[in-house]
Design an enzyme around this catalytic site. Structure first.
Site, PDB file in Angstrom:
ATOM      1  N   GLU A 162     -12.905   0.029  -2.792  1.00  0.00           N
ATOM      2  CA  GLU A 162     -13.119  -0.412  -1.404  1.00  0.00           C
ATOM      3  C   GLU A 162     -14.579  -0.562  -0.972  1.00  0.00           C
ATOM      4  O   GLU A 162     -14.984   0.000   0.047  1.00  0.00           O
ATOM      5  CB  GLU A 162     -12.420   0.574  -0.450  1.00  0.00           C
ATOM      6  CG  GLU A 162     -10.931   0.690  -0.684  1.00  0.00           C
ATOM      7  CD  GLU A 162     -10.234   1.622   0.305  1.00  0.00           C
ATOM      8  OE1 GLU A 162     -10.913   2.316   1.061  1.00  0.00           O
ATOM      9  OE2 GLU A 162      -8.994   1.626   0.305  1.00  0.00           O
ATOM     10  N   GLU A 267      -1.513  -0.114  -5.592  1.00  0.00           N
ATOM     11  CA  GLU A 267      -1.065   0.869  -4.587  1.00  0.00           C
ATOM     12  C   GLU A 267      -0.016   0.192  -3.731  1.00  0.00           C
ATOM     13  O   GLU A 267      -0.220  -0.027  -2.538  1.00  0.00           O
ATOM     14  CB  GLU A 267      -2.244   1.332  -3.712  1.00  0.00           C
ATOM     15  CG  GLU A 267      -3.399   1.899  -4.520  1.00  0.00           C
ATOM     16  CD  GLU A 267      -4.516   2.487  -3.663  1.00  0.00           C
ATOM     17  OE1 GLU A 267      -4.297   2.728  -2.465  1.00  0.00           O
ATOM     18  OE2 GLU A 267      -5.605   2.700  -4.206  1.00  0.00           O
TER      19      GLU A 267
HETATM   20  C1  GLA Z   1      -6.674   4.096  -0.328  1.00  0.00           C
HETATM   21  C2  GLA Z   1      -7.092   4.826  -1.590  1.00  0.00           C
HETATM   22  C3  GLA Z   1      -5.997   5.712  -2.129  1.00  0.00           C
HETATM   23  C4  GLA Z   1      -5.330   6.499  -1.020  1.00  0.00           C
HETATM   24  C5  GLA Z   1      -4.858   5.577   0.051  1.00  0.00           C
HETATM   25  C6  GLA Z   1      -4.173   6.342   1.143  1.00  0.00           C
HETATM   26  O1  GLA Z   1      -5.855   3.027  -0.586  1.00  0.00           O
HETATM   27  O2  GLA Z   1      -7.489   3.956  -2.622  1.00  0.00           O
HETATM   28  O3  GLA Z   1      -6.535   6.607  -3.044  1.00  0.00           O
HETATM   29  O4  GLA Z   1      -6.228   7.441  -0.484  1.00  0.00           O
HETATM   30  O5  GLA Z   1      -5.980   4.907   0.580  1.00  0.00           O
HETATM   31  O6  GLA Z   1      -3.355   7.333   0.689  1.00  0.00           O
END
Ligand code: GLA
Length: 375
Positions: A162, A267
């Protein structure tokens, strides 16, 4: 028919047992069996799953998933709270052992992120940003300590998480303030030096925004032009019932693929709840109208809503299957709705249903649909 006879003959003559066992009906009736040869199917693990306390969770994991990522325990701030404390690898070690015991593709997440970072990582004792030289040394020490510890055991690392915003600019993190864009290539270089065989990834969210995507593409080119390793881009894929569209997501997959890297859905979850702004949490606790609007499914999901959710999840997996030559892994952010972070984000204390397995670890209808679509 000829196909079946050929397959049977192949199994008879195959020298390795695994070639035949992988076509067993039982195995094919699981997500990992059906998706074998297409992409890894992964799950993010919490501490109770890693330590085996959540026995049902571990059973579902072993049956359906071929890859794992730690929800939290490998983040810098979890491994080491402050710059003065020692590293604590207890949970991370258990995580890697669990993956090895189950022959899973093991992901390390994440080496550098502005959030959940070791306190003081980028600052001196007065709280001021450290010099570029000091930060480089700290990054190198952290990355080589962590990647080096699991050398040859963790298959791929989210090196930076990020760092780029939707408009294409860089996030104004302390890493960026001190080292500018250079902090990313440096992190990739240090990770590669620590384990030359590990895959290396850049991971971000909402990459269907063209600004962010263009900058990620520029980053890929920069890394490649300098001979640095980058294997794949991670699309986090925390989505909801409205956004994004399949088309936007597909364009993102194709766009990255055209840059010569693999794409990973890292994710994935689909929130079933109405989109709510951060900060309405306090109101939600006391305001009945808000509860009905923003937290409507505390007692279960109506059939039409559940159907819509299952259909949307299926469509997404159909998209992943369509592009399985470009996608190396699809990981859901958790196993069961019961422990999903979406119950508390962006608003605390809601009841969400974003994952493939329900609160009792029962497979939702979409699981069988994915298995059938993949066959
Ligand atoms: C982001 C991070 C993850 C996690 C999510 C929320 O996407 O990359 O590691 O912390 O937020 O759970």
């Amino acid at each position: 028919m000829k196909h079946l006879i050929d397959l049977w003959l192949f199994c008879l003559t195959a020298t390795t047992l695994t070639a035949c066992t992988s076509t067993n009906k039982g195995e094919k009736d699981t997500l990992k069996g059906a998706l074998e040869g297409k992409f890894y199917i992964g799950a993010a693990l919490n501490a109770n799953q890693i330590t085996g306390k959540d026995t049902l969770g571990v059973q579902v994991l072993q049956k359906h998933f071929s890859s794992i990522v730690p929800e939290n325990c490998m983040k810098p701030g979890e491994l080491r709270r402050t710059m003065d404390s020692e590293y604590n690898f207890t949970l991370a070690d258990q995580y890697v052992e669990l993956g090895e015991q189950n022959k899973m593709f093991i992901i390390g997440h994440c080496l550098l992120w502005h959030s959940q970072l070791t306190q003081g990582f980028c600052q001196d004792e007065q709280g001021e940003n450290v010099s570029p030289e000091i930060l480089k040394a700290r990054m190198k020490a952290h990355i080589s300590t962590v990647v080096g510890r699991y050398k040859g055991r963790v298959n791929g690392w989210d090196v930076v998480n990020e760092a780029i915003l939707e408009d294409g600019s860089y996030r104004n993190s302390r890493f960026y303030q001190i080292l500018g864009e250079e902090f990313i290539p440096l992190a990739f270089q240090y990770a590669h030096e620590a384990d030359p065989n590990a895959e290396l990834y850049y991971n971000d969210y909402n990459e269907w925004y063209s600004g962010r995507r263009e900058t990620v593409k520029r980053l890929i080119r920069t890394l490649k032009s300098r001979g640095l390793r980058i294997d794949a881009i991670g699309l986090q894929g925390h989505i909801d019932m409205e956004k994004p569209s399949i088309k936007e997501y597909e364009e993102t997959i194709l766009d990255y693929h055209n840059e010569g890297v693999k794409v990973m859905v890292t994710e994935f979850d689909i929130s079933i709840l109405p989109v709510a702004r951060q900060g309405i949490g306090a109101d939600l606790a006391t305001n009945i109208e808000y509860q009905q609007l923003y937290n409507p499914y505390t007692e279960g999901v109506p059939e039409d809503v559940s159907l819509a959710w299952n259909n949307r999840m299926r469509e997404w997996f159909q998209l992943f299957l369509k592009h399985s030559d470009k996608i190396s892994r699809v990981t859901t952010w958790g196993i069961s709705d019961r422990y999903s972070w979406k119950n508390n984000f962006p608003v605390r204390g809601r009841t969400d249903y974003p994952l493939l397995f329900d609160r009792n670890y029962e497979a939702k209808p979409v699981v069988q649909m994915i298995i059938n679509d993949a066959k």
